[in-house]
Design a protein around this motif. Structure first.
Motif, PDB file in Angstrom:
ATOM      1  N   ALA A 171      -2.551  -2.565  -7.980  1.00 46.02           N
ATOM      2  CA  ALA A 171      -1.200  -2.412  -8.526  1.00 46.02           C
ATOM      3  C   ALA A 171      -1.223  -2.431 -10.053  1.00 46.02           C
ATOM      4  CB  ALA A 171      -0.303  -3.525  -7.989  1.00 46.02           C
ATOM      5  N   LEU A 172      -2.043  -3.301 -10.612  1.00 48.09           N
ATOM      6  CA  LEU A 172      -2.151  -3.364 -12.080  1.00 48.09           C
ATOM      7  C   LEU A 172      -2.815  -2.117 -12.641  1.00 48.09           C
ATOM      8  CD1 LEU A 172      -3.147  -7.108 -12.339  1.00 48.09           C
ATOM      9  CD2 LEU A 172      -1.082  -6.086 -13.325  1.00 48.09           C
ATOM     10  N   LEU A 173      -3.793  -1.588 -11.920  1.00 50.18           N
ATOM     11  CA  LEU A 173      -4.433  -0.343 -12.344  1.00 50.18           C
ATOM     12  C   LEU A 173      -3.418   0.792 -12.345  1.00 50.18           C
ATOM     13  CD1 LEU A 173      -6.838   1.529 -12.972  1.00 50.18           C
ATOM     14  CD2 LEU A 173      -7.292   1.619 -10.510  1.00 50.18           C
ATOM     15  N   ARG A 174      -2.643   0.891 -11.256  1.00 50.65           N
ATOM     16  CA  ARG A 174      -1.644   1.958 -11.157  1.00 50.65           C
ATOM     17  C   ARG A 174      -0.579   1.788 -12.238  1.00 50.65           C
ATOM     18  NH1 ARG A 174      -2.668   6.388  -9.821  1.00 50.65           N
ATOM     19  NH2 ARG A 174      -3.941   5.485  -8.151  1.00 50.65           N
ATOM     20  N   LYS A 175      -0.203   0.521 -12.508  1.00 50.87           N
ATOM     21  CA  LYS A 175       0.774   0.256 -13.560  1.00 50.87           C
ATOM     22  C   LYS A 175       0.226   0.691 -14.918  1.00 50.87           C
ATOM     23  CE  LYS A 175       3.229  -3.571 -15.816  1.00 50.87           C
ATOM     24  NZ  LYS A 175       3.477  -5.046 -15.820  1.00 50.87           N
ATOM     25  N   GLY A 176      -1.040   0.376 -15.159  1.00 54.14           N
ATOM     26  CA  GLY A 176      -1.649   0.749 -16.433  1.00 54.14           C
ATOM     27  C   GLY A 176      -1.695   2.256 -16.632  1.00 54.14           C
ATOM     28  N   ILE A 177      -1.999   2.991 -15.547  1.00 55.51           N
ATOM     29  CA  ILE A 177      -2.041   4.457 -15.641  1.00 55.51           C
ATOM     30  C   ILE A 177      -0.665   5.012 -15.982  1.00 55.51           C
ATOM     31  CG2 ILE A 177      -2.427   6.582 -14.334  1.00 55.51           C
ATOM     32  CD1 ILE A 177      -4.575   5.054 -12.745  1.00 55.51           C
ATOM     33  N   ALA A 178       0.363   4.475 -15.327  1.00 54.64           N
ATOM     34  CA  ALA A 178       1.730   4.934 -15.606  1.00 54.64           C
ATOM     35  C   ALA A 178       2.112   4.642 -17.055  1.00 54.64           C
ATOM     36  CB  ALA A 178       2.708   4.267 -14.644  1.00 54.64           C
ATOM     37  N   GLU A 216       0.828  -1.209   0.000  1.00 54.96           N
ATOM     38  CA  GLU A 216       0.000   0.000   0.000  1.00 54.96           C
ATOM     39  C   GLU A 216       0.859   1.254   0.000  1.00 54.96           C
ATOM     40  OE1 GLU A 216      -3.084   0.373  -0.428  1.00 54.96           O
ATOM     41  OE2 GLU A 216      -4.021  -1.576  -0.038  1.00 54.96           O
ATOM     42  N   TYR A 217       1.972   1.233   0.733  1.00 50.40           N
ATOM     43  CA  TYR A 217       2.868   2.384   0.764  1.00 50.40           C
ATOM     44  C   TYR A 217       3.406   2.667  -0.640  1.00 50.40           C
ATOM     45  CZ  TYR A 217       3.057   1.690   5.879  1.00 50.40           C
ATOM     46  OH  TYR A 217       2.742   1.547   7.200  1.00 50.40           O
ATOM     47  N   LEU A 218       3.802   1.600  -1.330  1.00 53.18           N
ATOM     48  CA  LEU A 218       4.338   1.765  -2.682  1.00 53.18           C
ATOM     49  C   LEU A 218       3.279   2.268  -3.653  1.00 53.18           C
ATOM     50  CD1 LEU A 218       6.468  -1.489  -2.772  1.00 53.18           C
ATOM     51  CD2 LEU A 218       7.384   0.820  -3.045  1.00 53.18           C
ATOM     52  N   LEU A 219       2.051   1.800  -3.496  1.00 50.23           N
ATOM     53  CA  LEU A 219       0.978   2.235  -4.392  1.00 50.23           C
ATOM     54  C   LEU A 219       0.660   3.714  -4.204  1.00 50.23           C
ATOM     55  CD1 LEU A 219      -1.432  -0.835  -4.242  1.00 50.23           C
ATOM     56  CD2 LEU A 219      -0.004  -0.105  -6.158  1.00 50.23           C
ATOM     57  N   LYS A 220       0.673   4.173  -2.950  1.00 47.69           N
ATOM     58  CA  LYS A 220       0.409   5.598  -2.707  1.00 47.69           C
ATOM     59  C   LYS A 220       1.567   6.452  -3.216  1.00 47.69           C
ATOM     60  CE  LYS A 220      -2.494   7.400  -1.206  1.00 47.69           C
ATOM     61  NZ  LYS A 220      -3.731   7.943  -1.809  1.00 47.69           N
ATOM     62  N   ARG A 221       2.798   5.957  -3.090  1.00 49.44           N
ATOM     63  CA  ARG A 221       3.917   6.724  -3.641  1.00 49.44           C
ATOM     64  C   ARG A 221       3.847   6.732  -5.158  1.00 49.44           C
ATOM     65  NH1 ARG A 221      10.203   5.462  -2.293  1.00 49.44           N
ATOM     66  NH2 ARG A 221       9.842   3.743  -3.764  1.00 49.44           N
ATOM     67  N   SER A 222       3.384   5.625  -5.742  1.00 49.36           N
ATOM     68  CA  SER A 222       3.194   5.562  -7.186  1.00 49.36           C
ATOM     69  C   SER A 222       2.195   6.632  -7.640  1.00 49.36           C
ATOM     70  CB  SER A 222       2.706   4.173  -7.592  1.00 49.36           C
ATOM     71  OG  SER A 222       2.403   4.121  -8.967  1.00 49.36           O
ATOM     72  N   ALA A 223       1.078   6.765  -6.876  1.00 42.78           N
ATOM     73  CA  ALA A 223       0.070   7.782  -7.199  1.00 42.78           C
ATOM     74  C   ALA A 223       0.652   9.189  -7.066  1.00 42.78           C
ATOM     75  CB  ALA A 223      -1.141   7.621  -6.282  1.00 42.78           C
ATOM     76  N   THR A 224       1.520   9.376  -6.075  1.00 45.99           N
ATOM     77  CA  THR A 224       2.148  10.691  -5.871  1.00 45.99           C
ATOM     78  C   THR A 224       3.088  11.016  -7.024  1.00 45.99           C
ATOM     79  OG1 THR A 224       2.052  10.294  -3.489  1.00 45.99           O
ATOM     80  CG2 THR A 224       3.457  12.094  -4.239  1.00 45.99           C
TER      81      THR A 224
END
Length: 360
Positions: free
Chosen positions: A81-88, A39-47
């Motif tokens: 995580a896959l959603l965040r990866k797709g956005i990136a 979760e920490y990594l996902l929020k940093r990914s969003a940031t």
């Protein structure tokens, strides 16, 4: 001593206040203390995404996925995580890989309507770069040589309006979460809003060709999408999210909510959160205002004071108050029975005024 959870909570506060630089600093500290929390990594990914650091955002999303890969019970985290990866990947214009990531995420979490939004965006971009079919080629003949010519397909993604240039705020009442996005002179037909039980996506196509996007996932609590709505004004876009649990006070807009309370009673310490850096205790303020409004003024205030003094006094004091006030025509109030009992209390009007007898 700082803890990973403490840094994470502070980072969330900064993120919700749009202070992404401070949020990044605090997420870094949380991950240094606990690098195993996806979760920490996902929020940093969003940031990173908010700061337009898409390669770093992609890296964190992939790390988060690797932490839960093979763990069946972490299906929700995998999907995120896959959603965040797709956005990136989308922001890096790798649209086919982005689509694959979104579709994989949808298999794990088919009810996430936010994925519908991103899949639609991705498919739109893939259509732009797909080669046009050769239907009727133009030919030129020179002897026995025939040459066919086709038009090149357009490519490239639409530009995005800088997130730092658009301000959004939120507040709440008993029934709704209200989000205001301050973009002027937007036409309603250029605004797309998609809502799910725990997410909301707002996309605005601007006249310049740029696109603004606000993605909130996951929301702190569930909403009722069917009873939620949005309106477009000349100065802003207002999104009203109907709370699934009416009366519940949200401590934060997005992510884990550890400050949940109730509005209109319950915890007795109502504090409406918003994007402001300093929260106000609206419940205490409302009570204070009510007290001020209920305070009597003028003659009513004087009577109230007299009644309070009389109520708390002993018998001698009460006799002194009644005698002095009555005999002086309301110009003198004494609580000293030893003095008042010696004779009639004279009328003593305020300086500059003259006492006159009333003739009925």
């Amino acid at each position: 001593m700082a803890t990973a959870e403490g840094c994470y909570k502070q980072a969330n506060d900064s993120f919700f206040e749009d202070d992404y630089d401070e949020a990044l600093k605090l997420y870094n500290e949380a991950i240094e203390l606990d690098a195993t929390n996806a979760e920490y990594l996902l929020k940093r990914s969003a940031t990173y995404q908010k700061l337009k650091k898409n390669k770093e955002s992609l890296d964190d999303a992939e790390k988060a996925f690797s932490l839960v890969e093979g763990k069946e019970e972490e299906k929700t985290v995998k999907a995120k995580a896959l959603l965040r990866k797709g956005i990136a990947l989308f922001e890096l214009e790798n649209y086919q890989s982005a689509k694959d990531s979104f579709e994989f995420s949808k298999e794990l979490n088919p009810n996430d309507k936010l994925l519908v939004t991103w899949l639609r965006k991705t498919e739109t971009e893939l259509k732009k770069i797909a080669p046009k079919p050769e239907i009727t080629p133009q030919t030129s003949t020179s002897g026995n040589d025939t040459t066919a010519t086709t038009q090149a397909a357009p490519s490239g993604a639409a530009g995005f309006l800088s997130q730092s240039r658009v301000r959004h705020e939120w507040y709440q009442n008993e029934n709704f979460i209200i989000i205001s996005i301050f973009i002027k002179n937007v036409k309603k037909e250029t605004v797309d809003v998609y809502m799910a039980d725990r997410s909301v996506s707002v996309t605005v196509k601007l006249p310049t060709g740029s696109e603004y996007s606000l993605e909130l996932d996951p929301l702190a609590h569930e909403i009722n999408p069917k009873e939620s709505k949005y309106e477009v004004f000349s100065t802003k876009i207002e999104v009203k999210l109907k709370k699934a649990s009416v009366g519940v006070k949200w401590g934060v807009l997005e992510g884990e909510d550890t400050l949940v309370g109730s509005i209109g009673g319950g915890d007795g310490k109502l504090s409406y959160p918003s994007s402001a850096k300093h929260a106000k205790n609206w419940d205490a303020l409302e009570k204070e205002i009510s007290k001020e409004q209920d305070k009597p003024e003028g003659e009513a205030a004087l009577n109230a004071l007299f009644q309070q003094l009389y109520k708390d006094a002993d018998d001698d004091t009460r006799k002194a108050m009644l005698k002095s006030y009555t005999e002086s025509s309301g110009t003198c109030l004494s609580t000293n029975w030893g003095e008042v009992s010696k004779g009639k209390v004279e009328t003593k009007p305020p300086e500059g005024m003259i006492a006159k007898k009333y003739n009925s």
